[in-house]
Design a protein around this motif. Structure first.
Motif, PDB file in Angstrom:
ATOM      1  N   THR A   1       0.851  -1.184   0.000  1.00 49.66           N
ATOM      2  CA  THR A   1       0.000   0.000   0.000  1.00 49.66           C
ATOM      3  C   THR A   1       0.890   1.239   0.000  1.00 49.66           C
ATOM      4  N   ILE A   2       0.315   2.372  -0.392  1.00 49.48           N
ATOM      5  CA  ILE A   2       1.060   3.626  -0.424  1.00 49.48           C
ATOM      6  C   ILE A   2       0.353   4.646   0.466  1.00 49.48           C
ATOM      7  N   ASN A   3       1.140   5.278   1.336  1.00 55.03           N
ATOM      8  CA  ASN A   3       0.635   6.339   2.202  1.00 55.03           C
ATOM      9  C   ASN A   3       1.419   7.608   1.866  1.00 55.03           C
ATOM     10  N   PHE A   4       0.759   8.554   1.199  1.00 55.60           N
ATOM     11  CA  PHE A   4       1.404   9.811   0.817  1.00 55.60           C
ATOM     12  C   PHE A   4       0.967  10.886   1.799  1.00 55.60           C
ATOM     13  N   THR A   5       1.936  11.468   2.496  1.00 51.58           N
ATOM     14  CA  THR A   5       1.629  12.447   3.528  1.00 51.58           C
ATOM     15  C   THR A   5       2.289  13.786   3.225  1.00 51.58           C
ATOM     16  N   VAL A   6       1.649  14.844   3.678  1.00 51.00           N
ATOM     17  CA  VAL A   6       2.157  16.205   3.538  1.00 51.00           C
ATOM     18  C   VAL A   6       2.053  16.896   4.885  1.00 51.00           C
ATOM     19  N   GLY A   7       3.069  17.685   5.214  1.00 48.16           N
ATOM     20  CA  GLY A   7       3.032  18.419   6.470  1.00 48.16           C
ATOM     21  C   GLY A   7       3.144  17.505   7.668  1.00 48.16           C
ATOM     22  N   SER A   8       2.332  17.742   8.672  1.00 51.10           N
ATOM     23  CA  SER A   8       2.407  16.994   9.928  1.00 51.10           C
ATOM     24  C   SER A   8       1.686  15.652   9.810  1.00 51.10           C
ATOM     25  N   ASP A   9       2.184  14.826   8.897  1.00 52.38           N
ATOM     26  CA  ASP A   9       1.694  13.456   8.740  1.00 52.38           C
ATOM     27  C   ASP A   9       0.223  13.378   8.343  1.00 52.38           C
ATOM     28  N   ARG A  10      -0.250  14.339   7.554  1.00 56.13           N
ATOM     29  CA  ARG A  10      -1.628  14.276   7.058  1.00 56.13           C
ATOM     30  C   ARG A  10      -1.646  13.489   5.755  1.00 56.13           C
ATOM     31  N   SER A  11      -2.429  12.421   5.703  1.00 55.89           N
ATOM     32  CA  SER A  11      -2.457  11.531   4.536  1.00 55.89           C
ATOM     33  C   SER A  11      -3.372  12.076   3.452  1.00 55.89           C
ATOM     34  N   TYR A  12      -2.880  12.062   2.218  1.00 60.45           N
ATOM     35  CA  TYR A  12      -3.687  12.451   1.060  1.00 60.45           C
ATOM     36  C   TYR A  12      -3.914  11.263   0.133  1.00 60.45           C
ATOM     37  N   ILE A  13      -3.077  10.245   0.248  1.00 62.82           N
ATOM     38  CA  ILE A  13      -3.302   8.970  -0.431  1.00 62.82           C
ATOM     39  C   ILE A  13      -3.018   7.875   0.585  1.00 62.82           C
ATOM     40  N   LYS A  14      -3.937   6.936   0.697  1.00 62.47           N
ATOM     41  CA  LYS A  14      -3.736   5.736   1.509  1.00 62.47           C
ATOM     42  C   LYS A  14      -4.505   4.634   0.809  1.00 62.47           C
TER      43      LYS A  14
ATOM     44  N   GLY B   1      -4.082   0.867  -2.003  1.00 61.40           N
ATOM     45  CA  GLY B   1      -3.306  -0.254  -2.494  1.00 61.40           C
ATOM     46  C   GLY B   1      -4.233  -1.295  -3.100  1.00 61.40           C
ATOM     47  N   PRO B   2      -3.694  -2.387  -3.645  1.00 62.13           N
ATOM     48  CA  PRO B   2      -2.269  -2.713  -3.739  1.00 62.13           C
ATOM     49  C   PRO B   2      -1.555  -1.873  -4.794  1.00 62.13           C
ATOM     50  N   LEU B   3      -0.292  -2.179  -5.036  1.00 63.54           N
ATOM     51  CA  LEU B   3       0.519  -1.333  -5.909  1.00 63.54           C
ATOM     52  C   LEU B   3       0.010  -1.283  -7.340  1.00 63.54           C
ATOM     53  N   ASN B   4      -0.644  -2.357  -7.805  1.00 62.89           N
ATOM     54  CA  ASN B   4      -1.110  -2.332  -9.196  1.00 62.89           C
ATOM     55  C   ASN B   4      -2.286  -1.377  -9.396  1.00 62.89           C
ATOM     56  N   MET B   5      -2.724  -0.709  -8.311  1.00 63.49           N
ATOM     57  CA  MET B   5      -3.720   0.354  -8.441  1.00 63.49           C
ATOM     58  C   MET B   5      -3.079   1.652  -8.931  1.00 63.49           C
ATOM     59  N   PHE B   6      -1.734   1.677  -8.973  1.00 61.93           N
ATOM     60  CA  PHE B   6      -0.992   2.861  -9.389  1.00 61.93           C
ATOM     61  C   PHE B   6      -0.190   2.556 -10.656  1.00 61.93           C
ATOM     62  N   PRO B   7      -0.855   2.270 -11.782  1.00 61.67           N
ATOM     63  CA  PRO B   7      -0.136   1.831 -12.986  1.00 61.67           C
ATOM     64  C   PRO B   7       0.693   2.952 -13.601  1.00 61.67           C
ATOM     65  N   PRO B   8       1.781   2.583 -14.293  1.00 63.79           N
ATOM     66  CA  PRO B   8       2.567   3.591 -15.003  1.00 63.79           C
ATOM     67  C   PRO B   8       1.826   4.081 -16.241  1.00 63.79           C
ATOM     68  N   VAL B   9       2.027   5.328 -16.590  1.00 60.07           N
ATOM     69  CA  VAL B   9       1.385   5.896 -17.779  1.00 60.07           C
ATOM     70  C   VAL B   9       2.096   5.444 -19.047  1.00 60.07           C
ATOM     71  N   THR B  10       3.424   5.308 -18.978  1.00 56.82           N
ATOM     72  CA  THR B  10       4.216   4.902 -20.148  1.00 56.82           C
ATOM     73  C   THR B  10       4.707   3.475 -19.972  1.00 56.82           C
ATOM     74  N   ARG B  11       4.539   2.655 -21.007  1.00 55.61           N
ATOM     75  CA  ARG B  11       4.944   1.255 -20.954  1.00 55.61           C
ATOM     76  C   ARG B  11       5.701   0.888 -22.225  1.00 55.61           C
ATOM     77  N   LEU B  12       6.329  -0.264 -22.203  1.00 52.24           N
ATOM     78  CA  LEU B  12       6.986  -0.800 -23.387  1.00 52.24           C
ATOM     79  C   LEU B  12       5.925  -1.398 -24.301  1.00 52.24           C
ATOM     80  N   ALA B  13       5.916  -0.993 -25.575  1.00 49.04           N
ATOM     81  CA  ALA B  13       4.941  -1.519 -26.532  1.00 49.04           C
ATOM     82  C   ALA B  13       5.509  -2.768 -27.202  1.00 49.04           C
TER      83      ALA B  13
END
Length: 231
Positions: free
Chosen positions: A127-140, A142-154
């Motif tokens: 899972t990914i926990n993205f925090t800003v400032g005093s540990d405030r979460s803006y993304i929490k 998962g799993p990781l395949n929920m965050f696919p890359p935009v560019t891939r090998l064709a």
């Protein structure tokens, strides 16, 4: 004649190096590191800028360079810069031995498809926990395949054949590639101001070792716009 002239505010402003005028460019923030052959229960991103940490760029040694991250300060943007974040990508590049294809560590038939196996094994965990400032979460999420890359090998073709051999090990000829798919992970945009701390923590309940036993490279790419002083 030897005295100092009296300066006005307008005279001083004419010599500013940090201008009040700003421009906005599309400039995602990225950070990469080595995943390792055994994985780990936690990876932290955006905390080691250029010149710190350890590079994971293929074939490189030493501290991080622009090939690893575009941050110039640890966990924050420097004065005069801000970031308007709109989404997040995870990029996983399975390792490759020098004489074999991606994800391969031997010529034995049991090693076929290891690139795909690595992508699947790691992508279904974490899972990914993205925090800003005093540990405030803006993304929490998962799993990781929920965050696919935009560019891939064709790739337009894939083959996997076992060629005859006089030795005990078969010779494998294959094209083996996979990537997490789907729409880019979007979020309600957030504005990260200069000198405001942020980081992303990737966590796993248990460490997931890549099936290929070859260390992958993993990275995060925060999608968004850089607001900077126009100079």
């Amino acid at each position: 004649m030897m005295g100092r002239p009296v300066l006005t505010r307008n005279a001083i402003d004419a010599h500013q190096s940090a201008l009040s005028t700003q421009d906005v460019i599309w400039s995602p923030l990225f950070d990469y590191q080595t995943y390792g052959t055994q994985g780990n229960t936690q990876f932290t991103f955006f905390t080691s800028p250029i010149g710190q940490g350890t590079t994971s760029a293929p074939g490189a040694t030493g501290s991080k360079t622009l090939a690893d991250t575009n941050l110039t300060a640890a966990g924050q943007l420097t004065k005069g810069n801000a970031f308007f974040m709109t989404g997040l990508e995870t990029l996983l590049f399975p390792g490759a031995a020098s004489t074999f294809g991606p994800g391969e560590g031997a010529v034995a038939e049991t090693k076929t498809g290891q690139f795909c196996n690595d992508i699947y094994a790691v992508g279904k965990g974490g899972t990914i926990n993205f925090t800003v400032g005093s540990d405030r979460s803006y993304i929490k999420d998962g799993p990781l395949n929920m965050f696919p890359p935009v560019t891939r090998l064709a790739i337009s073709a894939a083959i996997a054949t076992s060629l005859g051999s006089t030795t005990a090990a078969a010779v494998i000829d294959q094209i083996d590639y996979a990537a997490w798919g789907g729409e880019p992970y979007s979020m309600v945009p957030i504005y990260i101001d200069a000198n405001q701390g942020f980081q992303a923590v990737m966590q796993f309940p248990v460490a997931i070792a890549p099936p290929s036993a070859v260390a992958p490279r993993i990275g995060l790419r925060a999608r968004g716009y850089l607001i900077r002083n126009a100079q």
